[in-house]
Design an enzyme around this catalytic site. Structure first.
Site, PDB file in Angstrom:
ATOM      1  N   LEU A  41       0.987  -1.093  -0.270  1.00 54.79           N
ATOM      2  CA  LEU A  41       0.161  -0.106  -0.609  1.00 54.79           C
ATOM      3  C   LEU A  41       1.141   1.315   0.386  1.00 54.79           C
ATOM      4  O   LEU A  41       1.553   1.639   0.841  1.00 54.79           O
ATOM      5  CB  LEU A  41      -0.906  -0.101   1.232  1.00 54.79           C
ATOM      6  CG  LEU A  41      -2.008  -1.245   1.662  1.00 54.79           C
ATOM      7  CD1 LEU A  41      -2.883  -0.823   2.627  1.00 54.79           C
ATOM      8  CD2 LEU A  41      -2.843  -1.064   0.173  1.00 54.79           C
ATOM      9  N   GLY A  42       0.364   1.623  -0.783  1.00 56.49           N
ATOM     10  CA  GLY A  42       1.251   3.200  -1.100  1.00 56.49           C
ATOM     11  C   GLY A  42       2.362   3.230  -2.089  1.00 56.49           C
ATOM     12  O   GLY A  42       3.168   4.097  -2.489  1.00 56.49           O
ATOM     13  N   THR A  44       5.687   2.393  -5.141  1.00 61.86           N
ATOM     14  CA  THR A  44       7.089   3.060  -5.265  1.00 61.86           C
ATOM     15  C   THR A  44       7.467   4.396  -4.329  1.00 61.86           C
ATOM     16  O   THR A  44       7.460   3.932  -2.932  1.00 61.86           O
ATOM     17  CB  THR A  44       7.249   3.349  -6.363  1.00 61.86           C
ATOM     18  OG1 THR A  44       7.108   1.937  -7.192  1.00 61.86           O
ATOM     19  CG2 THR A  44       8.521   4.081  -6.911  1.00 61.86           C
ATOM     20  N   GLU A 207      27.923  10.018 -15.940  1.00 56.36           N
ATOM     21  CA  GLU A 207      26.346  10.487 -17.041  1.00 56.36           C
ATOM     22  C   GLU A 207      26.928  10.975 -18.104  1.00 56.36           C
ATOM     23  O   GLU A 207      27.830  11.547 -18.221  1.00 56.36           O
ATOM     24  CB  GLU A 207      25.803  11.852 -16.309  1.00 56.36           C
ATOM     25  CG  GLU A 207      25.143  12.753 -17.205  1.00 56.36           C
ATOM     26  CD  GLU A 207      23.777  12.636 -17.126  1.00 56.36           C
ATOM     27  OE1 GLU A 207      22.807  12.378 -18.225  1.00 56.36           O
ATOM     28  OE2 GLU A 207      22.572  11.288 -16.122  1.00 56.36           O
ATOM     29  N   VAL A 270      19.053   5.017 -14.220  1.00 64.00           N
ATOM     30  CA  VAL A 270      19.012   6.049 -15.389  1.00 64.00           C
ATOM     31  C   VAL A 270      17.634   5.587 -16.074  1.00 64.00           C
ATOM     32  O   VAL A 270      17.181   5.876 -17.182  1.00 64.00           O
ATOM     33  CB  VAL A 270      20.134   4.492 -16.966  1.00 64.00           C
ATOM     34  CG1 VAL A 270      21.430   5.180 -16.721  1.00 64.00           C
ATOM     35  CG2 VAL A 270      19.746   2.906 -16.943  1.00 64.00           C
ATOM     36  N   GLY A 271      16.900   5.739 -15.179  1.00 65.14           N
ATOM     37  CA  GLY A 271      15.225   6.076 -15.505  1.00 65.14           C
ATOM     38  C   GLY A 271      14.392   4.935 -14.767  1.00 65.14           C
ATOM     39  O   GLY A 271      14.512   4.114 -14.326  1.00 65.14           O
ATOM     40  N   MET A 317       6.745  11.024 -14.176  1.00 65.06           N
ATOM     41  CA  MET A 317       6.244  10.426 -13.562  1.00 65.06           C
ATOM     42  C   MET A 317       5.918  11.256 -11.833  1.00 65.06           C
ATOM     43  O   MET A 317       7.175  10.803 -11.222  1.00 65.06           O
ATOM     44  CB  MET A 317       7.348   9.578 -13.519  1.00 65.06           C
ATOM     45  CG  MET A 317       7.258   8.459 -15.252  1.00 65.06           C
ATOM     46  SD  MET A 317       8.225   6.740 -14.861  1.00 65.06           S
ATOM     47  CE  MET A 317       7.736   6.028 -16.856  1.00 65.06           C
ATOM     48  N   HIS A 444       7.811  37.725   7.145  1.00 66.66           N
ATOM     49  CA  HIS A 444       9.023  37.650   7.223  1.00 66.66           C
ATOM     50  C   HIS A 444       9.784  37.729   8.664  1.00 66.66           C
ATOM     51  O   HIS A 444       9.073  37.949   9.506  1.00 66.66           O
ATOM     52  CB  HIS A 444       9.611  39.410   7.352  1.00 66.66           C
ATOM     53  CG  HIS A 444      11.082  39.641   7.546  1.00 66.66           C
ATOM     54  ND1 HIS A 444      11.975  39.712   6.801  1.00 66.66           N
ATOM     55  CD2 HIS A 444      12.216  40.478   8.651  1.00 66.66           C
ATOM     56  CE1 HIS A 444      13.573  40.322   6.849  1.00 66.66           C
ATOM     57  NE2 HIS A 444      13.250  40.227   8.515  1.00 66.66           N
TER      58      HIS A 444
END
Length: 465
Positions: A41-42, A44, A207, A270-271, A317, A444
């Site tokens: 549940l939840g 990734t 990279e 790498v993605g 994503m 502030h």
């Protein structure tokens, strides 16, 4: 023996898109079944992504603070040299995940959503069999919401296993590696690479692009690059990774030279790719756009009453995109008139320092003479200096239409700027003009004053610069 079950709504996947869709369906009185066949549940985000990574990043920041105090002192504070038992840190992280898992379970129960733990396999668009520990369950539904999420991309020459790890394993190591090589200089690799550098690991990053975080403009990434240089992180840009063996990763440098990098762990980031395999997507008859499921503004697929949300539907994503899509679909099924058409989806990179981007960036407006760009540095903000956040080159940038002053994009880089992301998104979603921000009294001392001052500067009358 196979059980049979009929339901109004069947949700496949319990990540941020799926469980939110399930809860909203339940709130709206729709008979709903949620099949959880992935990380728990939840999904990734909660189990092996957003939440645990930020916990490890937070712990690494605490460790770095004490390390500074032990190395000659900081802010007049001195301390003994710190040590870390990473197994205890990981156990603390796991406790947070369990608490949130239980929270999601309680919310689903309150919404009267039936949760089935198991792997679904579709025979057609509205029928699947879920394999559970107690046996098979055949489910037919009037509406199906696909929310299967995504998974790390594996390189064929660096398969996951042993000392070659994905972000999932990087969040559960038993000790800090002496030498870590990160393959991929995107946000996941940099977030974790920076965290492990703070924890004491020697870190190198490989990279393919000519700079880190290539999806962001150079001005935003320069402060991160400076942090990496200052803290001894080895950068190999324009380089390609090769095989790994005997504690060494082979790479080819930008100049085409072979090089061997010592590594106790190789973190491959790498993605991510949509999770489309193994559950019968090919039997559902939905149209695809490359690896992604095609949807319209209602998150509807090409198959009647089959919907898709989250990573399965393409970039960006991001968890908050999936959650919003889940809500939209639930309300559409319940008869509400909804579409998914955000002005912006803000993105945050939890590096050191953090990066936020919402709306158009300078690359998207390059060459246009009908826009205003205004930058205000955190070095001129009292709160930033008081929390040691103003000397890293951080800033807030506002991009607006020159004619009507409509805000087109907002970016920031600096410590803690992730907390400004919702303000940026809200202003863009509401169609704010520069005068709206300038006319809002900002508290502030806060970091948000830099947003105010950047807007004033765009109008030609910043006060503090």
């Amino acid at each position: 023996m196979t059980q049979t079950l009929k339901t109004k709504v069947l949700v496949i996947g319990a990540g941020t898109g799926g469980y939110v869709a399930g809860i909203r369906c339940g709130q709206l009185g729709l008979d709903t079944v949620l099949v959880d066949g992935g990380d728990g549940l939840g999904g990734t985000c909660l189990n092996v992504g957003c939440i645990p990574s930020k916990a490890i990043i937070h712990a690494a920041g605490k460790f770095e603070t004490v390390a500074k105090a032990s190395g000659g002192g900081t802010l007049g504070i001195t301390a003994a040299a710190p040590a870390i038992d990473l197994t205890q840190t990981v156990a603390w992280k796991d406790g947070i995940v369990r608490k949130l898992n239980a929270g999601v379970a309680a919310l689903l129960k309150k919404a009267k959503v039936k949760v089935i733990k198991g792997w679904a396999e579709f025979a057609d668009a509205k029928t699947c069999v879920v394999k559970t520990d107690e046996g098979d369950i055949r489910i037919t539904a009037e509406h199906v919401i696909l929310a299967t999420g995504s998974e790390p991309v594996e390189l064929p020459f660096l398969p996951f296993g042993g000392d070659v790890i994905s972000s999932t394993e990087a969040l559960s190591l038993s000790e800090v590696p002496k030498k870590m090589v990160v393959v991929g200089g995107g946000y996941i690799g940099l977030e974790l690479g920076i965290a492990y550098r703070k924890l004491g690991a020697e870190v190198a990053i490989v990279e393919m692009a000519d700079r880190i975080l290539p999806l962001y403009d150079k001005a935003l990434t320069d402060p991160v690059a400076k942090w990496l240089e200052k803290h001894g992180v080895e950068l190999h840009l324009g380089a390609r990774a090769g095989g790994f063996g005997d504690g060494k990763l082979s790479i080819t440098t930008k100049d085409g030279e072979p090089l061997q990098l010592d590594a106790d762990k190789v973190l491959v980031t790498v993605g991510r790719r949509p999770r489309t395999q193994g559950w019968g997507l090919e039997n559902m008859g939905v149209a695809m756009a490359g690896p992604f499921v095609t949807i319209d503004q209602r998150c509807a697929t090409s198959m009647k009453n089959v919907w898709a949300v989250g990573d399965l539907t393409g970039e960006p994503m991001l968890a908050h995109k999936g959650s919003t899509q889940g809500e939209v679909v639930a309300e559409i099924i319940a008869g509400h008139d909804r579409i998914f058409d955000p002005v912006t989806i803000a993105a945050v990179c939890f590096t050191e320092p953090e990066i936020v981007s919402a709306g158009l960036g300078p690359n998207e407006v390059a060459g246009r003479d009908d826009v205003i760009q205004s930058v205000f540095p955190f070095a001129a903000i009292g709160r930033a200096l008081a929390i040691e956040a103003g000397e890293d080159g951080g800033f807030v940038r506002v991009i607006a239409n020159k004619g009507d002053h409509r805000i087109l994009g907002i970016q920031a880089v600096g410590q803690h700027v992730s907390e400004l992301s919702n303000s940026f998104a809200q202003m863009l979603e509401m169609g704010a003009v520069l005068e709206d921000v300038a006319g809002t009294i900002h508290v502030h001392p806060t970091l948000g004053e830099a947003f105010h001052e950047a807007s004033l500067r765009a109008l030609g009358h910043a006060i503090h610069i």
